[in-house]
Design a protein around this motif. Structure first.
Motif, PDB file in Angstrom:
ATOM      1  N   ASN A  44       0.861  -1.180   0.000  1.00  0.00           N
ATOM      2  CA  ASN A  44       0.000   0.000   0.000  1.00  0.00           C
ATOM      3  C   ASN A  44       0.898   1.231   0.000  1.00  0.00           C
ATOM      4  O   ASN A  44       2.109   1.112  -0.225  1.00  0.00           O
ATOM      5  CB  ASN A  44      -1.000  -0.021   1.172  1.00  0.00           C
ATOM      6  CG  ASN A  44      -0.334  -0.022   2.546  1.00  0.00           C
ATOM      7  OD1 ASN A  44       0.845   0.321   2.683  1.00  0.00           O
ATOM      8  ND2 ASN A  44      -1.084  -0.392   3.562  1.00  0.00           N
ATOM      9  N   LYS A  83      -1.973  -9.576   3.935  1.00  0.00           N
ATOM     10  CA  LYS A  83      -2.918  -8.528   3.541  1.00  0.00           C
ATOM     11  C   LYS A  83      -2.760  -7.320   4.450  1.00  0.00           C
ATOM     12  O   LYS A  83      -2.938  -7.411   5.674  1.00  0.00           O
ATOM     13  CB  LYS A  83      -4.351  -9.059   3.622  1.00  0.00           C
ATOM     14  CG  LYS A  83      -5.381  -8.161   2.946  1.00  0.00           C
ATOM     15  CD  LYS A  83      -5.206  -8.154   1.449  1.00  0.00           C
ATOM     16  CE  LYS A  83      -6.283  -7.345   0.745  1.00  0.00           C
ATOM     17  NZ  LYS A  83      -6.062  -7.251  -0.703  1.00  0.00           N
ATOM     18  N   LEU A  85      -3.628  -3.302   5.696  1.00  0.00           N
ATOM     19  CA  LEU A  85      -4.741  -2.357   5.796  1.00  0.00           C
ATOM     20  C   LEU A  85      -4.273  -1.116   6.530  1.00  0.00           C
ATOM     21  O   LEU A  85      -3.665  -1.208   7.601  1.00  0.00           O
ATOM     22  CB  LEU A  85      -5.924  -2.980   6.550  1.00  0.00           C
ATOM     23  CG  LEU A  85      -7.116  -2.039   6.751  1.00  0.00           C
ATOM     24  CD1 LEU A  85      -7.810  -1.750   5.415  1.00  0.00           C
ATOM     25  CD2 LEU A  85      -8.106  -2.593   7.760  1.00  0.00           C
ATOM     26  N   SER A  86      -4.558   0.040   5.951  1.00  0.00           N
ATOM     27  CA  SER A  86      -4.309   1.311   6.627  1.00  0.00           C
ATOM     28  C   SER A  86      -5.659   1.932   6.945  1.00  0.00           C
ATOM     29  O   SER A  86      -6.402   2.319   6.049  1.00  0.00           O
ATOM     30  CB  SER A  86      -3.497   2.257   5.738  1.00  0.00           C
ATOM     31  OG  SER A  86      -2.165   1.840   5.637  1.00  0.00           O
ATOM     32  N   CYS A  87      -5.989   1.985   8.243  1.00  0.00           N
ATOM     33  CA  CYS A  87      -7.185   2.676   8.702  1.00  0.00           C
ATOM     34  C   CYS A  87      -6.735   3.585   9.841  1.00  0.00           C
ATOM     35  O   CYS A  87      -5.737   4.294   9.693  1.00  0.00           O
ATOM     36  CB  CYS A  87      -8.295   1.701   9.089  1.00  0.00           C
ATOM     37  SG  CYS A  87      -7.788   0.401  10.228  1.00  0.00           S
ATOM     38  N   ASP A  90      -2.384   0.870  11.491  1.00  0.00           N
ATOM     39  CA  ASP A  90      -1.862   0.053  10.398  1.00  0.00           C
ATOM     40  C   ASP A  90      -1.890  -1.406  10.828  1.00  0.00           C
ATOM     41  O   ASP A  90      -1.349  -1.766  11.883  1.00  0.00           O
ATOM     42  CB  ASP A  90      -0.434   0.474  10.054  1.00  0.00           C
ATOM     43  CG  ASP A  90      -0.392   1.850   9.402  1.00  0.00           C
ATOM     44  OD1 ASP A  90      -1.142   2.070   8.439  1.00  0.00           O
ATOM     45  OD2 ASP A  90       0.387   2.697   9.865  1.00  0.00           O
ATOM     46  N   TRP A 135      -9.989  -7.697   4.430  1.00  0.00           N
ATOM     47  CA  TRP A 135     -10.321  -6.796   5.533  1.00  0.00           C
ATOM     48  C   TRP A 135     -11.612  -6.028   5.239  1.00  0.00           C
ATOM     49  O   TRP A 135     -11.921  -5.734   4.084  1.00  0.00           O
ATOM     50  CB  TRP A 135      -9.220  -5.753   5.712  1.00  0.00           C
ATOM     51  CG  TRP A 135      -7.966  -6.215   6.386  1.00  0.00           C
ATOM     52  CD1 TRP A 135      -6.758  -6.447   5.795  1.00  0.00           C
ATOM     53  CD2 TRP A 135      -7.778  -6.452   7.787  1.00  0.00           C
ATOM     54  NE1 TRP A 135      -5.835  -6.823   6.730  1.00  0.00           N
ATOM     55  CE2 TRP A 135      -6.432  -6.833   7.965  1.00  0.00           C
ATOM     56  CE3 TRP A 135      -8.608  -6.383   8.898  1.00  0.00           C
ATOM     57  CZ2 TRP A 135      -5.904  -7.147   9.209  1.00  0.00           C
ATOM     58  CZ3 TRP A 135      -8.094  -6.700  10.138  1.00  0.00           C
ATOM     59  CH2 TRP A 135      -6.755  -7.077  10.289  1.00  0.00           C
ATOM     60  N   PRO A 137     -13.078  -2.169   5.669  1.00  0.00           N
ATOM     61  CA  PRO A 137     -12.335  -0.905   5.621  1.00  0.00           C
ATOM     62  C   PRO A 137     -11.927  -0.351   6.974  1.00  0.00           C
ATOM     63  O   PRO A 137     -10.916   0.343   7.082  1.00  0.00           O
ATOM     64  CB  PRO A 137     -13.309   0.044   4.911  1.00  0.00           C
ATOM     65  CG  PRO A 137     -14.174  -0.854   4.077  1.00  0.00           C
ATOM     66  CD  PRO A 137     -14.329  -2.098   4.884  1.00  0.00           C
ATOM     67  N   GLY A 139     -11.091  -2.193   9.667  1.00  0.00           N
ATOM     68  CA  GLY A 139     -10.197  -3.092  10.379  1.00  0.00           C
ATOM     69  C   GLY A 139     -10.838  -3.895  11.495  1.00  0.00           C
ATOM     70  O   GLY A 139     -10.143  -4.571  12.249  1.00  0.00           O
ATOM     71  N   ASP A 179     -13.146 -10.710  -1.152  1.00  0.00           N
ATOM     72  CA  ASP A 179     -13.191  -9.255  -1.091  1.00  0.00           C
ATOM     73  C   ASP A 179     -14.454  -8.869  -0.338  1.00  0.00           C
ATOM     74  O   ASP A 179     -15.511  -9.473  -0.556  1.00  0.00           O
ATOM     75  CB  ASP A 179     -13.186  -8.649  -2.497  1.00  0.00           C
ATOM     76  CG  ASP A 179     -12.864  -7.156  -2.474  1.00  0.00           C
ATOM     77  OD1 ASP A 179     -12.328  -6.688  -1.451  1.00  0.00           O
ATOM     78  OD2 ASP A 179     -13.149  -6.476  -3.472  1.00  0.00           O
TER      79      ASP A 179
END
Length: 212
Positions: A44, A83, A85-87, A90, A135, A137, A139, A179
């Motif tokens: 990402n 996988k 995820l940045s929300c 991190d 994920w 969005p 988290g 997804d």
């Protein structure tokens, strides 16, 4: 009047030597020299995550130009899927060849963000190789699929440090893609693609013919 074309940015593609040079090609285990294979990849804007055959996750921070390493305790086994995820925080989820799934909540230097590395385990449900991770969005939800068709939903409470997992779907063939968006999980297997509605726990197949 003709519209003005947007400017084109040319990019050069080249090997990421700064990344590859930070990952050993071999490690020593007792008297044996073991070759390190790169087995999984996700990226990402902040990180590049690389899984390996020795159970080590290599996480490269693109802003700080730093490489960090994370691993599972106990048996050293190949990582099959990662996988990012940045929300608000991190997160990186990692799956292995034996069905282990772990979530790492990364440390951030930003005010109000997580200051201590934490790990959450999805234990005891998957018994075979992890083939897909997805994920939500925010988290708070993680879905994991394996090569025997099992899909597990994990609810994460990062503030309380709690991860509760349950089997939500079982297909007759291997999961190849997951997804998730707005309470709908897209599932692709070797035989079919379907939509799983997580609130109603109902399934709608995409198309009518099985894959050949």
């Amino acid at each position: 009047m003709a519209s003005v074309a947007s400017p084109v940015t040319f990019k050069e593609f080249c090997p990421l030597y700064y990344l590859l040079n930070a990952i050993p090609t071999k490690i020593q285990k007792g008297f044996r020299s073991v070759v390190v294979y790169l087995t999984a990849l996700d990226t990402n804007g902040d990180y590049i995550a690389v899984g390996s055959s020795i159970g080590m996750l290599y996480l490269y921070c693109r802003h700080l130009n730093q490489m960090k390493k994370y691993n599972f305790e106990g048996k050293c086994e190949s990582i099959t899927f990662v996988k990012l995820l940045s929300c608000f925080d991190d997160l990186v989820a990692v799956g292995t060849a034996s069905g282990r799934v772990a979530v790492f909540q990364l440390v951030s230097s930003l005010p109000g963000r997580n200051k201590q590395l934490r790990r959450f385990d999805v234990a005891g449900i998957h018994k075979s190789s992890i083939t897909a991770l997805a994920w939500s969005p925010n988290g708070m939800k993680l879905f994991s699929g394996d090569d025997r068709g099992k899909i597990v939903y994990s609810a994460l409470d990062l503030d309380q440090g709690i991860c509760n997992s349950s089997l939500v779907l079982e297909e007759p063939s291997s999961i190849v893609q997951l997804d998730y968006n707005q309470k709908v999980l897209l599932v692709s297997t070797l035989q079919r693609t379907l939509l799983f509605y997580t609130e109603e726990k109902s399934v709608k197949q995409v198309g009518t013919q099985p894959r050949k």
